[in-house]
Design an enzyme around this catalytic site. Sequence first.
Site, PDB file in Angstrom:
ATOM      1  N   ASN A  10       0.658  -1.318   0.103  1.00  0.00           N
ATOM      2  CA  ASN A  10      -0.103  -0.030   0.172  1.00  0.00           C
ATOM      3  C   ASN A  10       0.960   1.316   0.000  1.00  0.00           C
ATOM      4  O   ASN A  10       0.468   2.297  -0.689  1.00  0.00           O
ATOM      5  CB  ASN A  10      -1.051  -0.086   1.320  1.00  0.00           C
ATOM      6  N   CYS A  51      -7.497   2.739   3.217  1.00  0.00           N
ATOM      7  CA  CYS A  51      -6.353   2.003   3.534  1.00  0.00           C
ATOM      8  C   CYS A  51      -5.122   2.749   3.192  1.00  0.00           C
ATOM      9  O   CYS A  51      -4.073   2.893   4.178  1.00  0.00           O
ATOM     10  CB  CYS A  51      -6.331   0.750   2.198  1.00  0.00           C
ATOM     11  N   LYS A  66     -13.394   7.347  -4.186  1.00  0.00           N
ATOM     12  CA  LYS A  66     -13.251   6.726  -5.539  1.00  0.00           C
ATOM     13  C   LYS A  66     -14.114   6.234  -6.090  1.00  0.00           C
ATOM     14  O   LYS A  66     -15.202   6.304  -5.426  1.00  0.00           O
ATOM     15  CB  LYS A  66     -11.834   5.888  -5.622  1.00  0.00           C
TER      16      LYS A  66
END
Length: 474
Positions: free
Chosen positions: A226, A278, A351
């Site tokens: 990530n 995240c 998103k």
Amino acid sequence: MRLGVIGTGYVGLVAGAGFADFGNDVTCLDIDAARIGALKRGEVPIHEPGLPELIADNVRARRLRFTTDYDEAVADADVVLLCVGTPPAADGSADLSQVLAAAAAVGRSLRSDFTVVVNKSTVPVGSAERVRDVIAAASDRPFAVMSNPEFLKEGSAVEDFLRPMRVVVGVGPGSGPARGALGTAAAVDERARVVARRLYAAVVRTSDRMLVVDARSAELIKYASNAYLAMRVSFINDIARLCDRIGADVELVRRGMGMDTRIGPSFLFPGVGYGGSCFPKDTRALLSIARSIGLDLPLVEATERINAQQKQLLFGKLCAHFGVRPEPEREASQAQPLAGKTIAVWGLAFKPETDDVREAPALVLIEQLLDAGAKVQASDPVANQRAAEAIQAARPGLHQRVSFFDDAYEAAAGADALCLCTEWRAFRQPDMRRVAKLLRGGAVFDGRNIWDGDQLRELGLKYECVGRPQREVP
Ligand code: NAD
């Protein structure tokens, strides 16, 4: 296999429904009784394409059920998946309280001859051992703990789960006091490995995409992945800032870069910063892990710093447009420099294809606008409700100045400027003639570089985006 899934958020629900779809017998548990009540009534509490159908099919086939009772989910399970949240603590580290509480409750309900407790939550290095110790303190039944980070993406979570790019499994070191009943720690780990292979047999059938490592490495693979993807986003945002100043076009630069197979095109889209549940929390948690042993991670620090700066981009452009100074340059007499202005914001989810607004760039912009005295007319295809709750929590005195619209054109009506924060499909080719007529002020700020600047300028609109030169229409 019999599976218990603890936590019915984005990861737990998708994993539960996905494993049920492979033919397993799955019981999903949550401590949120309202959420479980909704799921029992056939309502799906999150927006995720394909998930309602997957859940309905498997409930109908009696392979998937929901409960708040740990005994029901855990007692007979071969595998228990921990999918609870690991939100950021105030210092940026991962808050493990949900994981440890769930582990203790699992320990109290273990009854099987051997249960593998699989940690799918994103957790700091060493957490598998902590989970093992918590379970061992509550149970004398044989078990093993395995780290199995989840890599699904919100918006395509079902597809990602059913056809993952890779499955990472971290095994060891053995289980707690029950080890004696099963032989050595190595024997316990081997048995856990066999369970992992059976669990994922359906998804690694065509090609073996399973990587079995030790638990600590598995935990770090998730954070490192990530942080790396977040770093690519911050890198291209940095290049976009440079493009803005020197007259290069970041859209051409990123395409040229992405043609190099060593670089590739993914995660090189400039914009208003990354958000979600995240990237922001995992980069901060990785920094916190390093800090705890006195180590600096300068690349990850810069990634985080650039992102925070990028989330200010549209507000800065709006201030420049209206001729006011952004904070902190602003003087006290200018405390509400955008009072009387109405700004339309399209796209609130962090998103497209999700209703998740955690750390969404749009919310940062809206909070800045409210602090500066503006009114906001906001619209998102699915996230209006969640955004309203988040803004009310963040700006309790000011949230009344935000109105939400299901119809994006209604949100644009009478606004002094329009800002695009999320590139939903429905926003890709809107009727800009209509937008131009509806707006009171003729300024459009495209935070995702999806609109045609020439077309908008021909319609008499001022158009600004991220890292692309502004050409005048002759
Ligand atoms: P979420 O916040 O959407 O869901 C967590 C759920 O766990 C909630 O429904 C909550 O009520 C429940 N819960 C909390 N404590 C519990 C307990 N003691 N017992 C039972 N249930 C409990 O979280 P999420 O987005 O699904 O993420 C879960 C984990 O997976 C996190 O560690 C996250 O970092 C990681 N992850 C998330 C994603 C993603 O895209 N959302 C992707 C990969 C990994």
